[in-house]
Design a protein around this motif. Sequence first.
Motif, PDB file in Angstrom:
ATOM      1  N   VAL A  15     -93.560  -3.281  12.916  1.00  0.00           N
ATOM      2  CA  VAL A  15     -94.523  -4.377  12.770  1.00  0.00           C
ATOM      3  C   VAL A  15     -94.825  -4.551  11.290  1.00  0.00           C
ATOM      4  O   VAL A  15     -95.237  -3.602  10.615  1.00  0.00           O
ATOM      5  CB  VAL A  15     -95.829  -4.096  13.541  1.00  0.00           C
ATOM      6  N   THR A  16     -94.587  -5.742  10.788  1.00  0.00           N
ATOM      7  CA  THR A  16     -94.906  -6.050   9.394  1.00  0.00           C
ATOM      8  C   THR A  16     -96.000  -7.114   9.368  1.00  0.00           C
ATOM      9  O   THR A  16     -96.210  -7.845  10.339  1.00  0.00           O
ATOM     10  CB  THR A  16     -93.669  -6.569   8.635  1.00  0.00           C
ATOM     11  N   GLY A  17     -96.699  -7.197   8.260  1.00  0.00           N
ATOM     12  CA  GLY A  17     -97.767  -8.190   8.165  1.00  0.00           C
ATOM     13  C   GLY A  17     -98.306  -8.323   6.766  1.00  0.00           C
ATOM     14  O   GLY A  17     -97.960  -7.558   5.862  1.00  0.00           O
ATOM     15  N   ARG A  18     -99.170  -9.299   6.602  1.00  0.00           N
ATOM     16  CA  ARG A  18     -99.824  -9.508   5.315  1.00  0.00           C
ATOM     17  C   ARG A  18    -101.200 -10.129   5.555  1.00  0.00           C
ATOM     18  O   ARG A  18    -101.462 -10.741   6.606  1.00  0.00           O
ATOM     19  CB  ARG A  18     -98.988 -10.390   4.381  1.00  0.00           C
ATOM     20  N   ILE A  19    -102.068  -9.996   4.570  1.00  0.00           N
ATOM     21  CA  ILE A  19    -103.425 -10.538   4.599  1.00  0.00           C
ATOM     22  C   ILE A  19    -103.588 -11.445   3.392  1.00  0.00           C
ATOM     23  O   ILE A  19    -103.132 -11.113   2.295  1.00  0.00           O
ATOM     24  CB  ILE A  19    -104.477  -9.401   4.535  1.00  0.00           C
ATOM     25  N   TRP A  20    -104.203 -12.583   3.594  1.00  0.00           N
ATOM     26  CA  TRP A  20    -104.496 -13.444   2.460  1.00  0.00           C
ATOM     27  C   TRP A  20    -105.893 -14.030   2.599  1.00  0.00           C
ATOM     28  O   TRP A  20    -106.492 -14.017   3.662  1.00  0.00           O
ATOM     29  CB  TRP A  20    -103.453 -14.546   2.301  1.00  0.00           C
ATOM     30  N   LYS A  21    -106.396 -14.515   1.465  1.00  0.00           N
ATOM     31  CA  LYS A  21    -107.744 -15.055   1.412  1.00  0.00           C
ATOM     32  C   LYS A  21    -107.681 -16.570   1.359  1.00  0.00           C
ATOM     33  O   LYS A  21    -106.936 -17.150   0.568  1.00  0.00           O
ATOM     34  CB  LYS A  21    -108.484 -14.512   0.182  1.00  0.00           C
ATOM     35  N   GLU A  22    -108.476 -17.210   2.217  1.00  0.00           N
ATOM     36  CA  GLU A  22    -108.547 -18.664   2.227  1.00  0.00           C
ATOM     37  C   GLU A  22    -109.528 -19.116   1.155  1.00  0.00           C
ATOM     38  O   GLU A  22    -110.612 -18.571   1.028  1.00  0.00           O
ATOM     39  CB  GLU A  22    -109.013 -19.168   3.594  1.00  0.00           C
ATOM     40  N   GLN A  23    -109.123 -20.139   0.399  1.00  0.00           N
ATOM     41  CA  GLN A  23    -109.988 -20.687  -0.631  1.00  0.00           C
ATOM     42  C   GLN A  23    -110.222 -22.166  -0.347  1.00  0.00           C
ATOM     43  O   GLN A  23    -109.309 -22.887   0.062  1.00  0.00           O
ATOM     44  CB  GLN A  23    -109.387 -20.526  -2.026  1.00  0.00           C
ATOM     45  N   GLN A  24    -111.451 -22.611  -0.593  1.00  0.00           N
ATOM     46  CA  GLN A  24    -111.776 -24.014  -0.386  1.00  0.00           C
ATOM     47  C   GLN A  24    -111.222 -24.859  -1.529  1.00  0.00           C
ATOM     48  O   GLN A  24    -111.376 -24.530  -2.703  1.00  0.00           O
ATOM     49  CB  GLN A  24    -113.291 -24.210  -0.306  1.00  0.00           C
ATOM     50  N   ASN A  25    -110.544 -25.949  -1.167  1.00  0.00           N
ATOM     51  CA  ASN A  25    -110.105 -26.921  -2.155  1.00  0.00           C
ATOM     52  C   ASN A  25    -111.300 -27.789  -2.534  1.00  0.00           C
ATOM     53  O   ASN A  25    -111.846 -28.491  -1.687  1.00  0.00           O
ATOM     54  CB  ASN A  25    -108.978 -27.796  -1.575  1.00  0.00           C
TER      55      ASN A  25
END
Length: 339
Positions: free
Chosen positions: A317-327
């Motif tokens: 199982v592979t994965g990643r995490i990212w942060k959402e930023q408001q435009n």
Amino acid sequence: MESDSIECITSSDGIVDEDEIHPHPHPSSHLNIHSQFSSSTKSSHNINLINNNNIINNQNAGVLIPSSPSVHELLECPVCTNSMYPPIHQCHNGHTLCSTCKVRVHNRCPTCRQELGDIRCLALEKVAESLELPCKYCSLGCPEIFPYYSKLKHEAVCNFRPYNCPYAGSECSVLGDIPHLVAHLRDDHKVDMHSGCTFNHRYVKSNPREVENATWMLTVFNCFSHYFCLHFEAFQLGMAPVYMAFLRFMGDEMQARNFSYSLEVGGNGRKLTWEGTPRSIRDSHKKVRDSHDGLIIQRNMALFFSGGDRKELKLRVTGRIWKEQQNPENGACIPNLCS
């Protein structure tokens, strides 16, 4: 489940090298209130509540009451020490206790051992209506003040209340803030800690058909200065045995919405992917699992991905995490990938 029953081979942030991860006495509980107060509302205007001669005249209720801390002590059940809410019961001698403890003490006053009967302490219930008290989590930063009867409802959802331990392998009763729980997971549960926003796990199980309703929490990630818990579980979904992987955020729900994550599992030229928002650890791992909010793979497919004779689970199982930023221009969310 025993920790040595599953082998997890882990690499983080694209690193090729893989590590193997295997009744209380209460001085204020006696009110000098005659039992007639339970049947006469007029008599409640004649009550004198005295504490160390510190008496305050309440003009609205026509009642002499002490300062709020003293009344708060009077509203503390002498058995469970929790705040009392209507119906508040009292014995013929004026000792009070909450309705829950009245059942527990088999209708006997825990202070004088007299029979309780069904006497309500209406005067104390009336006094409670006039109180405004700080949230019990004020020492943790909550600045709110509430009417007595609204305080309990707020405290159940207060953002400053401690978090439950997110470990899924046992019913752990530890509470605390995030730094305390991170140290607790590392030192007491021996959970593996990693830094980075990508991960690569290989789950190995020699007898996968014997694994049902098993819970594993393998890794805590430090990413974007926050902590995330990766869960991997095996359980029955209806009649089908399945595996499930999902991510929980160590913080509240509003903070969790600032992040997204993806999971991918595959083999033999096939793959399944999942993308979603991590759930706050305010939601138990069981609640998340039962809502099916994660990557779910049936056991037969997992064994197909494992290759070979399909008698041994070797699931990556592979994965990643990212942060959402408001435009700022249109308010849309744009991903901020961790490098």
